[in-house]
Enzyme design. Structure first.
Site, PDB file in Angstrom:
ATOM      1  N   GLY A 464     -15.036 -51.410  76.416  1.00 22.04           N
ATOM      2  CA  GLY A 464     -15.024 -52.647  75.663  1.00 22.04           C
ATOM      3  C   GLY A 464     -13.699 -53.372  75.820  1.00 22.04           C
ATOM      4  O   GLY A 464     -13.468 -54.434  75.250  1.00 22.04           O
ATOM      5  N   ARG A 594       3.376 -58.012  82.088  1.00 23.65           N
ATOM      6  CA  ARG A 594       2.532 -59.108  82.550  1.00 23.65           C
ATOM      7  C   ARG A 594       1.156 -59.040  81.887  1.00 23.65           C
ATOM      8  O   ARG A 594       0.582 -57.953  81.740  1.00 23.65           O
ATOM      9  CB  ARG A 594       2.367 -59.012  84.072  1.00 23.65           C
ATOM     10  CG  ARG A 594       1.523 -60.121  84.641  1.00 23.65           C
ATOM     11  CD  ARG A 594       1.562 -60.154  86.167  1.00 23.65           C
ATOM     12  NE  ARG A 594       0.539 -61.049  86.662  1.00 23.65           N
ATOM     13  CZ  ARG A 594      -0.353 -60.714  87.592  1.00 23.65           C
ATOM     14  NH1 ARG A 594      -0.328 -59.527  88.146  1.00 23.65           N
ATOM     15  NH2 ARG A 594      -1.257 -61.583  87.966  1.00 23.65           N
ATOM     16  N   THR A 600      -8.922 -61.523  77.485  1.00 23.87           N
ATOM     17  CA  THR A 600      -9.292 -60.154  77.091  1.00 23.87           C
ATOM     18  C   THR A 600      -8.113 -59.429  76.442  1.00 23.87           C
ATOM     19  O   THR A 600      -8.308 -58.608  75.553  1.00 23.87           O
ATOM     20  CB  THR A 600      -9.846 -59.339  78.281  1.00 23.87           C
ATOM     21  OG1 THR A 600      -8.898 -59.370  79.349  1.00 23.87           O
ATOM     22  CG2 THR A 600     -11.171 -59.877  78.762  1.00 23.87           C
ATOM     23  N   GLN A 604      -8.051 -57.728  72.747  1.00 29.61           N
ATOM     24  CA  GLN A 604      -7.624 -56.370  72.419  1.00 29.61           C
ATOM     25  C   GLN A 604      -6.690 -56.372  71.215  1.00 29.61           C
ATOM     26  O   GLN A 604      -6.786 -55.526  70.341  1.00 29.61           O
ATOM     27  CB  GLN A 604      -6.921 -55.724  73.621  1.00 29.61           C
ATOM     28  CG  GLN A 604      -7.873 -55.235  74.676  1.00 29.61           C
ATOM     29  CD  GLN A 604      -8.782 -54.155  74.140  1.00 29.61           C
ATOM     30  OE1 GLN A 604      -8.348 -53.068  73.795  1.00 29.61           O
ATOM     31  NE2 GLN A 604     -10.047 -54.464  74.008  1.00 29.61           N
ATOM     32  N   GLY A 668      -0.177 -51.408  79.050  1.00 28.53           N
ATOM     33  CA  GLY A 668      -1.494 -51.490  78.405  1.00 28.53           C
ATOM     34  C   GLY A 668      -1.451 -52.188  77.061  1.00 28.53           C
ATOM     35  O   GLY A 668      -0.405 -52.286  76.423  1.00 28.53           O
ATOM     36  N   VAL A 669      -2.628 -52.675  76.617  1.00 30.75           N
ATOM     37  CA  VAL A 669      -2.662 -53.449  75.377  1.00 30.75           C
ATOM     38  C   VAL A 669      -3.767 -52.958  74.426  1.00 30.75           C
ATOM     39  O   VAL A 669      -4.060 -53.575  73.426  1.00 30.75           O
ATOM     40  CB  VAL A 669      -2.784 -54.964  75.707  1.00 30.75           C
ATOM     41  CG1 VAL A 669      -4.134 -55.290  76.331  1.00 30.75           C
ATOM     42  CG2 VAL A 669      -2.521 -55.845  74.504  1.00 30.75           C
ATOM     43  N   GLU A 671      -3.914 -50.360  72.376  1.00 26.51           N
ATOM     44  CA  GLU A 671      -3.592 -49.742  71.094  1.00 26.51           C
ATOM     45  C   GLU A 671      -2.514 -50.457  70.297  1.00 26.51           C
ATOM     46  O   GLU A 671      -2.492 -50.378  69.066  1.00 26.51           O
ATOM     47  CB  GLU A 671      -3.222 -48.264  71.325  1.00 26.51           C
ATOM     48  CG  GLU A 671      -4.449 -47.488  71.762  1.00 26.51           C
ATOM     49  CD  GLU A 671      -4.149 -46.115  72.332  1.00 26.51           C
ATOM     50  OE1 GLU A 671      -4.161 -45.163  71.559  1.00 26.51           O
ATOM     51  OE2 GLU A 671      -3.915 -46.007  73.550  1.00 26.51           O
TER      52      GLU A 671
HETATM   53 MO1  MOS Z   1      -6.681 -43.754  72.727  1.00 27.02          MO
HETATM   54  S1  MOS Z   1      -6.618 -42.983  70.826  1.00 27.02           S
HETATM   55  O1  MOS Z   1      -5.593 -42.798  73.597  1.00 27.02           O
HETATM   56  O2  MOS Z   1      -8.273 -43.647  73.236  1.00 27.02           O
END
Ligand code: MOS
Length: 704
Positions: A464, A594, A600, A604, A668-669, A671
């Site tokens: 997702g 970046r 998207t 997130q 990454g974005v 969390e």
């Molecule tokens: Mo995340 S809690 O590392 O899917």
């Protein structure tokens, strides 16, 4: 801000998802399929005295009933994160003990789901019941074991002297409640064997190759004989990275019966059997000089695990990262209680950890009569105080400054209960946000076809998050073709290893491999653009040219600490007469290197903010203290935000591409968005009401 913002192409998988043509695990149509339904324990601690399956076995359509008396064959995996992790070390049906309420004690297989469910209710189990230990206040806490080889305990400087020399001191304890992942797609597995030595698993998986290795070990097969299929995942949040007992059991009985078997968990079963975030109790001690320089930070954390595996909610990870202090002391403790095994849940550790630290920073700011943004700016750390490494491409102060500007923070009256609107109290709050930049090895294959399309194949997955979309746009950019001309296949272990969608790592792991594969295919065809390759294919009559490339982190982690940053600003409106709280305004500014896709990525962050809003205001799973059963068992009893609870969420990105980290410059974005959210809300509640609520969720009763 344009320098970090990529395009904003819409989701590749969006139409398939909203029209119902995206196939989720339980929806794969397999001929000859039969259905398994779990029998679960009605007690939380004890032993099975007797289990009578005779009535169930005679019920219409029943094919077999499995209990601990006739368990199917399963091998013990090494259960190591890097090789073959399972969520619960105890294998299903491996003894007659009950360790937690809802534990699997049997599986009924029948020709239809309804008949399996009916027969499951005919299985009679008698227990020798013991009083369960559910309340952490009555549990024994011990030092938590290390995770990923990193100890949880840490100290630098002399904490006692630091504390003594400071002018402003405080010690406060914060709590969070047990939370559930509650993804829209229930956990489900279909297991199909070809004979006894080749297995196909349809199961939502955040880690295709990890799950392949684990199932291979569980059934004594070479990994090539196990295929994992997971093209679409309806949300996971950490709960779909490794096999759970129901999936293992499904595969084991399918082998024994030589029939494809499907097991789908009900919402009630998910509560007990598919992980949760442990409640936490965190004590923060801060000491600062009169002008707001932190002298000491201490963070003591308690969380709980189950009797059948060890998982610590690693809250102390963020403490050496956020603010500079000469004296720092961390402690993490763990107790064993009668619940299912807790696990990773969106920003494990960072999220509850920042609830405590960012609330405490707000309390300190009030004590010092300082603006909380100023206090944070003043104590920003240039280095990771545990690793002793400088941060790469860090723009935390820009997040704070730009967020404050966007929100209009300078107009905040520095007094509680000072803003009202329509008879309601208004409060403004803010908090910092952070999440580590992680990256693993990944591979991807590209195929250029004579019809003018490119095809990217990799065993990554999209739960997702937008992975299909960022893979397509990255390939399109390198190949110089429109994104519509790129087809992406994910979620199948037959494809090259696409890495793990966990720890917010997938984009940073995978995109460098996609870029390399696309560069490689052009190079091997001696072409500058994909268009040249397409026409040469048409002329030569060849079917395709292809290239596969891998990418992995190098030694950069020895030189730099990689971390993402952010700041949340919010407004709450509170009707004190009925304890009603509405979040009315939200601004999040994030620094994630970046931004590959502005749309998207912002989604997130919004998803994280919404989930954090749920944690702040409503999400909690209670257990009956006497029988130990979760009293939350569906999406009506586990409250999370609905549209009416959510304001417009403004998201902006600042900073520079993090090219020390990877060639795509991306962190990454998935969390970071949730981190700091509950603290921002709690801080706004204090500003509105003068009440400091230190136990989440902030439900209406606490506001009266
Ligand atoms: Mo995340 S809690 O590392 O899917």
């Amino acid at each position: 801000m344009n320098k970090v913002n990529g395009s904003a192409v819409s989701r590749k998988d969006g139409r398939a998802k909203v029209t119902g043509t995206a196939t989720y695990a339980a929806e794969h149509q397999i001929p000859n399929l039969v259905h398994g339904y779990l029998v679960t324990a009605s007690i939380a601690n004890g032993q099975i005295k007797s289990i009578d399956t005779s009535t169930a076995e005679k019920a219409s359509g029943v094919i077999a009933v499995f209990t601990h008396k006739n368990p199917p064959k399963i091998f013990k995996p090494t259960n190591n994160f890097m090789t073959s992790k399972i969520y619960e070390a105890r294998l299903p049906l491996s003894d007659d003990k009950v360790y937690y309420a809802g534990q699997i004690v049997g599986l009924v297989v029948a020709d239809t789901f309804e008949r399996a469910r009916h027969a499951a209710r005919l299985v009679k189990v008698e227990y020798a019941t013991e009083k369960p230990l559910i309340d952490p206040a009555k549990a024994t806490f011990k030092e938590a074991p290390s995770m990923f080889g990193e100890g949880m305990k840490f100290q630098k400087g002399d904490f006692t002297t630091g504390m003594a020399s400071a002018t402003a001191k405080m010690e406060v304890t914060y709590k969070t409640s047990t939370e559930l992942h509650a993804p829209m797609e229930p956990h489900a597995t279909i297991a199909q064997w070809q004979g006894s030595d080749s297995l196909t698993i349809y199961e939502p998986s955040q880690w295709v190759m990890g799950t392949q290795r684990t199932y291979a070990e569980l059934f004594g097969l070479p990994k090539e004989r196990v295929r994992i299929v997971t093209p679409f995942i309806g949300g996971a949040f950490g709960s779909k990275a490794f096999p759970w007992p129901h999936g293992i059991l499904c595969a084991a009985v399918a082998r024994q019966l030589q029939r494809p078997v499907k097991v789908v968990l009900t919402r009630a079963q998910m509560t007990a059997n598919a992980g949760h975030r442990s409640e936490t109790e965190q004590t923060i001690r801060l000491a600062a000089t009169a002008d707001g320089n932190l002298m000491s930070v201490e963070h003591d954390v308690k969380s709980c695990t189950s009797l059948v595996d060890v998982f610590t909610e690693p809250c102390t990870g963020i403490t050496p990262v956020m603010y500079a202090a000469p004296n720092l002391r961390l402690k993490q403790e763990l107790a064993v209680i009668n619940t299912g095994t807790p696990t990773f849940m969106r920003a494990p550790g960072e999220n509850p950890g920042l609830w405590a630290l960012e609330s405490a920073m707000d309390e300190l700011a009030w004590k010092l009569k300082m603006d909380p943004v100023e206090l944070r700016l003043k104590n920003e750390t240039k280095e990771h105080q545990r690793k002793g490494l400088p941060f790469s491409a860090k723009a935390f102060s820009e997040c704070l400054r730009f967020g404050a500007e966007q929100f209009g923070w300078k107009d905040r009256p520095f007094q509680v209960r000072s803003l009202t609107r329509n008879g309601k109290l208004i409060g403004w709050g803010m908090a910092g946000s952070t999440f580590p930049g992680g990256r693993g090895a990944a591979s991807a294959k590209v195929r250029l076809l004579p019809d003018g399309t490119a095809h990217i194949l990799t065993a990554a997955n999209d739960m997702g998050t937008g992975a299909y979309t960022v893979v397509a746009s990255t390939a399109a950019e390198v190949l110089g073709i429109p994104v519509e001309k790129v087809r992406v296949d994910l979620g199948d272990s037959l494809l090259p290893d696409g890495g793990l969608a966990g720890g917010s790592m997938m984009t940073a792991s995978l995109l460098p491999a996609v870029m390399s594969a696309c560069q490689e295919v052009l190079k091997s065809a001696k072409a500058k653009t994909a268009e040249e390759v397409f026409s040469s294919l048409r002329q030569s009559g060849r079917a395709a040219v292809e290239a596969t490339a891998s990418s992995a982190p190098g030694a950069e982690g020895k030189k730099w600490a990689f971390q993402s940053w952010g700041a949340h600003f919010c407004e709450v409106s509170i009707d004190e007469e009925i304890g009603r709280l509405q979040v009315t305004r939200w601004v999040s500014v994030m620094n994630i290197g970046r931004v590959i896709n502005a749309k998207t990525a912002a989604s997130q962050v919004r998803g994280g903010v919404i989930m954090g809003l749920g944690q702040a205001l409503m999400e909690e799973c209670h257990f009956d203290p006497n029988i130990g059963y979760p009293v939350v068992y569906d999406l009506a009893t586990y409250h999370f935000p609905a549209h009416a609870d959510i304001p417009r969420i403004e998201v902006a990105f600042v900073g520079e591409p993090d090219l020390n980290f990877n060639p795509a410059g991306v962190r990454g974005v998935g969390e970071i968005g949730i981190t700091g959210v509950s603290a921002a809300i709690g801080n706004a509640v204090y500003h509105a009401t003068g009440k400091r609520i230190r136990h989440l969720p902030i439900t209406p009763d606490k506001l009266l």
